[in-house]
Motif scaffolding. Structure first.
Motif, PDB file in Angstrom:
ATOM      1  N   ALA A   1      -4.542   0.239  41.438  1.00 29.02           N
ATOM      2  CA  ALA A   1      -4.354   0.961  42.700  1.00 29.02           C
ATOM      3  C   ALA A   1      -4.258   2.464  42.459  1.00 29.02           C
TER       4      ALA A   1
ATOM      5  N   LEU B   1      -2.539  -2.629  52.487  1.00 30.92           N
ATOM      6  CA  LEU B   1      -2.355  -2.524  51.047  1.00 30.92           C
ATOM      7  C   LEU B   1      -1.388  -3.578  50.530  1.00 30.92           C
TER       8      LEU B   1
ATOM      9  N   TYR C   1      -1.823   8.292  51.298  1.00 35.75           N
ATOM     10  CA  TYR C   1      -3.121   7.877  50.774  1.00 35.75           C
ATOM     11  C   TYR C   1      -3.970   9.112  50.482  1.00 35.75           C
TER      12      TYR C   1
ATOM     13  N   LEU D   1      -9.005  -2.092  48.935  1.00 32.74           N
ATOM     14  CA  LEU D   1      -9.679  -1.139  49.814  1.00 32.74           C
ATOM     15  C   LEU D   1     -10.215  -1.826  51.057  1.00 32.74           C
TER      16      LEU D   1
ATOM     17  N   ALA E   1      -9.510  -3.798  43.135  1.00 34.24           N
ATOM     18  CA  ALA E   1      -9.637  -2.561  43.923  1.00 34.24           C
ATOM     19  C   ALA E   1     -10.449  -2.781  45.185  1.00 34.24           C
ATOM     20  N   GLN E   2     -11.531  -3.564  45.096  1.00 35.36           N
ATOM     21  CA  GLN E   2     -12.347  -3.821  46.280  1.00 35.36           C
ATOM     22  C   GLN E   2     -11.545  -4.543  47.355  1.00 35.36           C
TER      23      GLN E   2
ATOM     24  N   TRP F   1     -12.203   6.832  54.327  1.00 37.62           N
ATOM     25  CA  TRP F   1     -12.391   6.152  53.052  1.00 37.62           C
ATOM     26  C   TRP F   1     -13.563   5.168  53.163  1.00 37.62           C
TER      27      TRP F   1
ATOM     28  N   LEU G   1      -8.196   3.529  42.886  1.00 36.84           N
ATOM     29  CA  LEU G   1      -8.160   3.972  44.281  1.00 36.84           C
ATOM     30  C   LEU G   1      -7.541   5.356  44.447  1.00 36.84           C
TER      31      LEU G   1
END
Length: 522
Positions: free
Chosen positions: A216, A194, A453, A422, A418-419, A460, A220
């Motif tokens: 985030a 992250l 998380y 992740l 975000a992609q 995930w 996410l």
């Protein structure tokens, strides 16, 4: 069990409280006598607070306090001591000296455990005459609340010690995970996914710290954004951990540090403890900047473009916008003046504009990643018309239930914010599983407990799908050329074989075992 805890700081007193409440006799000691007194007072106050809140009875608290034995001399003889937990400062020479003196004072039957968070357990043990008696037992602060402990065998640790420590930890109500003696162990290693990617996004000016944090949290579902987290932990601590893990893994690209952190540390911008880090804190700090209000034309026609075929992300976006009352054009090509929205997966909007001759000034990317909250992300290229961008933001803010979406506007980059976050979270943990540094069954619960998380990294990835995650990793790697995004063997194999990322798979050892030795046989 009689346990001696050496070091009465924040970690030592937390471990002492945890062990005493669980019924063990705890000798608490430190080279500073006043530290022991302060720690004992702290533990008593914590237990009194637990009684006041109804979390334990007064009798149980009194019994736990009685089991806490302040010890003036850390090196005193202790024939009944069965376990020593060291919790002194993170310095190899200091820890080696502590265990050397304890080895001379205590019986050979006493097991030694170090609470190191970053040093090699093997190197600490090497200073002992009998390195086989020492293992790592890494707690997290605050110990009573963070119900996860890493059990770390060193290269020479006796095979009976990790199971013994695991049994102790779990009998005291915490979960124990056995991890390899590698830089960062499991949780700190997994956490680099992250933070390092967030710093890389900031390096590339994709968004500012507040913008990345919003995505985030709202997309996410993280409790804290990466920059908030760095400010809470302390940027000096974060930077040191990032560097040590990267160096420990011989400059692994996936863990590459940012050039942004050293100067901030040098300038004393360490976060909450100095009043300023990525953000400002304190009574005189300026108020956080609010997001710009939505001012565009929400009724402007939009065309949702699907490259090559009618993919599910484009169809889902069309349906959502139509349901919210937006004017969504049908057909394969946009009309003159219509906004063009392109769901991107590991690629850039600019590449779609070039490949499909879309109007550069009014074509924008939209992140199709399912959001945990009410936020959408709009990616703009350098060729974007500002008025068109404001209109696109207004269209995306529409919602069928009348409560508008927040819409982040970010610079066009492969995969958007975000992609990439992740992908990095999943990739780093997949690399841990791939190297057998920890079992897949331990990775997810350890990370969810230790880092907060919403779901474990491997699970995930399974929510997205192994094949879809592989597609994301490959697209990021192909688009950027940066080896930090290269697909892991763990994800590649499982996508090809139809296995879940959480599935440990079949090992060669299982194939060589006799049938009667295999689990589940009778």
């Amino acid at each position: 069990m009689r346990i001696r805890i050496v070091g009465a700081g924040a970690m030592g007193r937390g471990i002492a409280q945890w062990a005493a409440v669980a019924g063990h006799t705890v000798e608490l000691c430190d080279v500073r006598t006043e530290a022991v007194t302060e720690a004992a007072h702290f533990v008593r106050s914590m237990l009194e607070r637990a009684v006041q809140k109804g979390r334990m009875t007064a009798d149980d608290a009194t019994s736990a306090v009685a089991r806490l034995v302040p010890l003036e001399d850390p090196w005193a003889a202790g024939p009944e001591v069965e376990l020593v937990i060291e919790a002194v400062r993170e310095d190899l020479a200091t820890k080696a000296e502590v265990f050397g003196r304890l080895e001379r004072a205590l019986p050979g039957s006493a097991v030694f455990a170090t609470n190191t968070s970053s040093l090699s357990v093997t190197r600490i043990a090497a200073a002992l005459k009998d390195p086989a008696r020492l293992a790592g037992l890494h707690f997290f602060n605050p110990v009573p609340l963070m119900r996860i402990v890493e059990v770390v065998p060193g290269a020479a640790t006796r095979p009976d010690i990790p199971p013994l420590l695991t049994e102790l930890v779990e009998s005291c109500g915490h979960r124990a995970v056995t991890v390899a003696d590698t830089p960062g162990f499991l949780i700190n290693h997994a956490g680099r996914g992250l933070v390092t990617e967030a710093l890389a996004l900031l390096e590339e000016n994709v968004s500012d710290p507040a913008g990345i944090d919003r995505i985030a949290r709202d997309v996410l579902g993280l409790r804290m954004g990466p920059f908030e987290l760095m400010d809470l932990t302390g940027l000096d601590v974060t930077a040191a951990v990032i560097d040590s893990i990267w160096e420990g893994f011989r400059h692994e690209d996936r863990l590459r540090p940012s050039y942004l952190t050293p100067n901030r540390v040098t300038a004393g911008l360490l976060g909450r403890k100095t009043g300023r880090g990525w953000f400002a804190y304190g009574s005189e700090a300026p108020a956080p900047a609010f997001e710009a209000p939505v001012t565009g034309d929400a009724d402007r026609p939009v065309h949702v473009f699907a490259a090559a075929h009618e993919d599910r992300e484009a169809a889902a976006l069309r349906e959502a916008l139509s349901g919210a009352g937006a004017t969504v054009e049908p057909g394969p090509r946009p009309s003159a003046g219509a906004l063009v929205l392109v769901p991107v997966w590991g690629t850039t909007v600019a590449s779609a504009v070039a490949a499909h001759r879309l109007p550069a000034g009014r074509t924008f990317g939209v992140d199709p990643l399912p959001a945990a909250g009410r936020r959408r992300v709009l990616a703009v290229t350098p060729a974007a018309e500002p008025a068109a961008a404001r209109d696109a933001r207004a269209v995306l803010a529409r919602a069928a239930d009348g409560e508008p979406f927040a819409v982040s506007v970010v610079r066009d980059t492969a995969g958007t914010v975000a992609q990439r976050l992740l992908a990095s979270i999943v990739s780093v943990s997949a690399s841990i599983a791939e190297r057998a540094l920890a079992a897949p069954a331990d990775i997810d619960p350890a990370v969810t407990t230790g880092l907060g998380y919403p779901v474990g990294p491997l699970a995930w990835g399974d929510r997205i799908g192994a094949a879809r995650m592989l597609e994301l990793h490959r697209a990021l790697y192909a688009t950027t050329g940066d080896p930090r995004h290269r697909p892991t063997r763990w994800v590649t194999e499982r996508a090809g074989l139809g296995l879940a990322l959480t599935d440990p798979g079949t090992s060669p050892e299982q194939c060589l075992a006799n049938e009667e030795d295999a689990p589940g046989t009778v």
